[in-house]
Enzyme design. Structure first.
Site, mmCIF file in Angstrom:
data_model
loop_
_atom_site.group_PDB
_atom_site.id
_atom_site.type_symbol
_atom_site.label_atom_id
_atom_site.label_comp_id
_atom_site.label_asym_id
_atom_site.label_seq_id
_atom_site.Cartn_x
_atom_site.Cartn_y
_atom_site.Cartn_z
ATOM 1 N N HIS A 137 -13.529 30.731 -16.522
ATOM 2 C CA HIS A 137 -13.059 32.063 -16.977
ATOM 3 C C HIS A 137 -13.014 31.864 -18.744
ATOM 4 O O HIS A 137 -12.733 30.746 -18.921
ATOM 5 C CB HIS A 137 -11.687 32.209 -16.437
ATOM 6 C CG HIS A 137 -10.973 33.543 -16.913
ATOM 7 N ND1 HIS A 137 -10.415 33.937 -18.247
ATOM 8 C CD2 HIS A 137 -10.752 34.927 -16.376
ATOM 9 C CE1 HIS A 137 -9.847 35.013 -18.248
ATOM 10 N NE2 HIS A 137 -10.342 35.545 -17.365
ATOM 11 N N ASP A 214 -7.016 25.182 -13.828
ATOM 12 C CA ASP A 214 -6.825 26.528 -14.194
ATOM 13 C C ASP A 214 -6.632 26.997 -12.871
ATOM 14 O O ASP A 214 -7.423 27.356 -12.167
ATOM 15 C CB ASP A 214 -7.839 27.518 -14.786
ATOM 16 C CG ASP A 214 -7.707 28.743 -15.000
ATOM 17 O OD1 ASP A 214 -6.863 29.183 -14.375
ATOM 18 O OD2 ASP A 214 -8.854 29.363 -15.524
ATOM 19 N N GLN A 217 -6.415 31.762 -9.940
ATOM 20 C CA GLN A 217 -6.961 32.288 -8.557
ATOM 21 C C GLN A 217 -6.528 31.378 -7.442
ATOM 22 O O GLN A 217 -7.048 31.739 -6.379
ATOM 23 C CB GLN A 217 -8.574 32.362 -8.627
ATOM 24 C CG GLN A 217 -8.797 33.250 -9.806
ATOM 25 C CD GLN A 217 -8.413 34.863 -9.471
ATOM 26 O OE1 GLN A 217 -8.119 35.094 -8.383
ATOM 27 N NE2 GLN A 217 -8.310 35.597 -10.539
ATOM 28 N N LYS A 240 -0.791 37.368 -11.140
ATOM 29 C CA LYS A 240 -2.258 36.974 -10.188
ATOM 30 C C LYS A 240 -1.636 36.788 -8.855
ATOM 31 O O LYS A 240 -2.189 36.879 -7.953
ATOM 32 C CB LYS A 240 -2.974 36.083 -10.608
ATOM 33 C CG LYS A 240 -3.820 36.308 -11.967
ATOM 34 C CD LYS A 240 -5.067 36.942 -11.709
ATOM 35 C CE LYS A 240 -5.850 37.365 -13.008
ATOM 36 N NZ LYS A 240 -6.491 36.288 -13.763
ATOM 37 N N CYS A 378 -14.884 38.520 -17.244
ATOM 38 C CA CYS A 378 -14.396 37.483 -18.260
ATOM 39 C C CYS A 378 -15.091 35.979 -17.848
ATOM 40 O O CYS A 378 -14.306 34.949 -18.102
ATOM 41 C CB CYS A 378 -12.858 37.277 -18.179
ATOM 42 S SG CYS A 378 -12.091 38.950 -18.765
HETATM 43 C C1 LIG Z 1 -6.971 35.749 -14.756
HETATM 44 C C2 LIG Z 1 -7.597 34.411 -14.959
HETATM 45 C C3 LIG Z 1 -7.114 33.877 -16.171
HETATM 46 C C4 LIG Z 1 -6.167 34.351 -17.505
HETATM 47 O O1 LIG Z 1 -5.018 34.536 -16.832
HETATM 48 P P1 LIG Z 1 -4.154 35.556 -17.998
HETATM 49 O O2 LIG Z 1 -3.191 35.908 -16.955
HETATM 50 O O3 LIG Z 1 -5.015 36.784 -18.353
HETATM 51 O O4 LIG Z 1 -3.680 34.690 -18.916
HETATM 52 C C5 LIG Z 1 -7.747 32.536 -16.385
HETATM 53 N N1 LIG Z 1 -8.554 31.865 -15.454
HETATM 54 C C6 LIG Z 1 -8.790 32.398 -14.172
HETATM 55 C C7 LIG Z 1 -9.874 31.702 -13.251
HETATM 56 C C8 LIG Z 1 -8.268 33.850 -13.997
HETATM 57 O O5 LIG Z 1 -8.667 34.439 -12.955
#
Ligand SMILES: *Cc1c(COP(=O)(O)O)cnc(C)c1O
Length: 420
Positions: A137, A214, A217, A240, A378
Site C-alpha cells: 500500500h 503492515d 488487512q 479496517k 492505493c
Molecule cells: C488501509 C491500509 C493502509 C492505510 O491505513 P490508514 O487507516 O489509511 O492509515 C495501509 N496498508 C494497508 C494494507 C491498508 O489496507
C-alpha cells in the site's frame, strides 16, 4: 456488547455461528441503496461498525467526556480508565507483552511514519538500504521513500510474480549486508495475498535486521499474535477492523521503542518541561503527544470485544469458505479475469472484465445496490506490475454471506449485458 454477538459467544461450542444474524448488529448494512438492500463488498477500504462500537463512542461523549491522564476528578478518571482499558484490550488481542508496547496513532499510516521518522531516519545514511515488496500500500512505500530522500539511503523492492505473490528468491537476494530495515504487508489490500511473513521475519532476524508488518488487512480476518510472529513493529487501523476512523496503533518491541526519540512534541509526552530542558514521559506516552482520540480508542476497544465474542478462528473459517465460493462464482462469468491468484488469500478479490472499464463496473453495480471498489487501491505499483490502470475489487468481512456473492454475480451479469 450486542445481543447477537453475545448469543453467539454463548453458543460457541456450536460448530458454525450464524453469521447472517450478525448483520442485524450493523445499522449501515440494514438500508436500501438505489432501491436495493445494500450489499457492501468494500471492506478493504473500510468496515462497517456494529451498534456496540457506535454506542461505546456515544457513551463516552454522553457520560464520561473529560481529558485523560490529567484530572483527578471523576470524569477524567473514568475517561482515563476506559482509554487505558482499550489499550489493554488491544494488547491482549495482538498478544503483546506489555501495554508499554502499544502506541495509539491515527492509524496504520501514522504508525508507519512514526517508525520511519523516529526509528529509521537517525540510523541510516548513504549506502544503507530499506527493503519492501511490490505488494505494498502507498502507506508502506512513501514513508520509506521520504526517509531515503532525507538520508541518501536507497529503497529496494522485492518484485511480484504473475500470481501476485512476492518472489521470495528476490526477497532473499535483496536482503543483504546493506539492509537496515524491512517493511512488508501481512495481507495485501489490492489482491488479498497473504504474505509468508513467518519466512520473511525469520530471514530478517537471521541478518539482525528489524522488520515491520503492515497489518491493516490482517487483523479483520485472522488471529494475529505479535509475539508468535516475533516481528519488531506491527501497524494497524481501527476502521479496517470494525472500529472508528482516526485511531489505530503501532506495536513495537519495548527495547526498540525505548531507544527511539519522540516523534512529536507536546502535552502528554513529557514528564517535566522547563525552558532549559524537557524530560520525556515513559512508554507508550512518549509517542502520544497531545490530547489523543479518546473516543476512537474506546470504540476500538468495543470492536475488539465484538470480534472476541465471535472468535477470530470462526471468522477465518467462515471467510475462507465465502471467498472460495466467490472465486468459483466469478470464474463462471465470461470475460472476467482474476488479477492475482495467490495460494493464500484473505478478504479481497481483484478482477477485470474484457471491454469494460473498472470504473464503469463500479458505477453499474452500485445502481444495483452493490458496493465494490474500483481504481488502483492505493497500490499503484501493483497495478503497474499487471499492466493495468485499475481493477475492480470485491472485499469481504464476516458479515457477508452467500447472498452477497449472488448479488455481486447478478450485478456483474447485468453490467455485461449493458455493454454487450
Ligand atoms: C488501509 C491500509 C493502509 C492505510 O491505513 P490508514 O487507516 O489509511 O492509515 C495501509 N496498508 C494497508 C494494507 C491498508 O489496507
Amino acid at each position: 456488547m450486542s445481543s447477537t454477538a453475545t448469543e453467539i459467544a454463548a453458543s460457541e461450542h456450536s460448530e458454525a455461528p450464524d453469521f447472517g444474524r450478525l448483520r442485524a448488529d450493523f445499522p449501515t448494512l440494514n438500508q436500501r441503496v438505489n432501491g436495493h438492500p445494500l450489499c457492501y463488498l468494500d471492506n478493504a477500504a473500510t468496515t462497517q461498525k456494529p451498534e456496540s462500537v457506535i454506542s461505546a463512542v456515544a457513551n463516552y461523549y454522553r457520560k464520561n467526556n473529560a481529558n485523560v491522564h490529567r484530572g483527578v476528578h471523576t470524569l477524567s478518571e473514568r475517561a482515563t480508565a476506559d482509554y487505558e482499558g482499550a489499550r489493554e484490550k488491544l494488547r491482549q488481542f495482538i498478544g503483546a507483552e506489555s501495554t508499554r508496547e502499544i502506541v495509539f496513532t491515527r492509524g496504520t499510516t501514522e504508525a508507519i511514519n512514526l517508525v520511519a521518522q523516529a526509528y529509521l531516519r537517525p540510523l541510516v545514511s548513504s549506502g544503507d538500504e530499506v527493503l519492501i515488496t511490490g505488494l505494498e500500500h502507498h502507506s508502506n512505500i512513501v514513508p520509506w521513500q521520504m526517509v531515503c530522500e532525507q538520508t541518501g539511503a536507497s529503497l529496494k523492492v522485492a518484485a511480484l510474480d504473475e500470481n501476485g505473490e512476492v518472489r521470495l528468491d528476490e526477497f532473499h537476494r535483496l536482503l543483504s549486508d546493506k539492509t537496515r530495515f524491512v517493511a512488508v504487508s501481512h495481507v495485501s489490500n489490492a489482491l488479498g495475498t497473504v504474505n509468508p511473513v513467518g519466512e520473511m521475519i525469520e530471514a530478517a532476524k537471521t541478518r539482525g535486521v528489524p522488520i515491520l508488518l503492515d497489518g491493516a488487512q490482517a487483523l479483520p480476518h485472522m488471529h494475529v499474535d505479535v509475539r508468535d510472529l516475533d516481528c519488531d513493529f506491527y501497524a494497524l487501523s481501527s476502521h479496517k477492523m470494525f472500529g472508528p476512523t482516526g485511531i489505530g496503533a503501532l506495536y513495537g518491541k519495548a527495547s526498540l521503542l525505548e531507544a527511539m526519540p519522540p516523534y512529536q512534541g507536546g502535552g502528554d509526552m513529557i514528564s517535566m518541561v522547563s525552558f532549559e530542558e524537557t524530560r520525556y514521559n515513559d512508554l507508550p506516552y512518549k509517542f502520544e503527544a497531545g490530547t489523543p482520540n479518546i473516543a476512537g480508542a474506546i470504540g476500538l476497544g468495543a470492536a475488539i470485544d465484538y470480534l472476541n465474542a465471535i472468535g477470530m478462528t470462526q471468522i477465518l473459517n467462515h471467510e475462507k469458505a465465502m471467498v472460495a465460493a466467490a472465486l468459483d462464482g466469478l470464474s463462471t462469468i465470461p470475460g472476467l479475469r482474476l488479477i492475482g491468484r495467490p495460494r493464500e488469500r484473505a478478504g479481497a478479490i481483484s478482477f477485470v472484465i474484457d471491454g469494460i472499464h473498472p470504473h464503469d463496473i463500479g458505477t453499474i453495480v452500485d445502481a444495483d445496490g452493490v458496493a465494490i471498489r474500483t481504481g488502483h487501491h492505493c497500490a499503484m505499483p501493483v497495478m503497474q506490475h499487471f499492466g493495468l490502470p485499475a481493477t475492480a475489487r470485491a472485499s469481504f468481512a464476516f458479515y457477508n454471506n452467500e447472498a452477497d456473492i449472488e448479488r455481486l454475480l447478478r450485478a456483474l451479469e447485468h453490467c455485461r449485458n449493458v455493454f454487450a
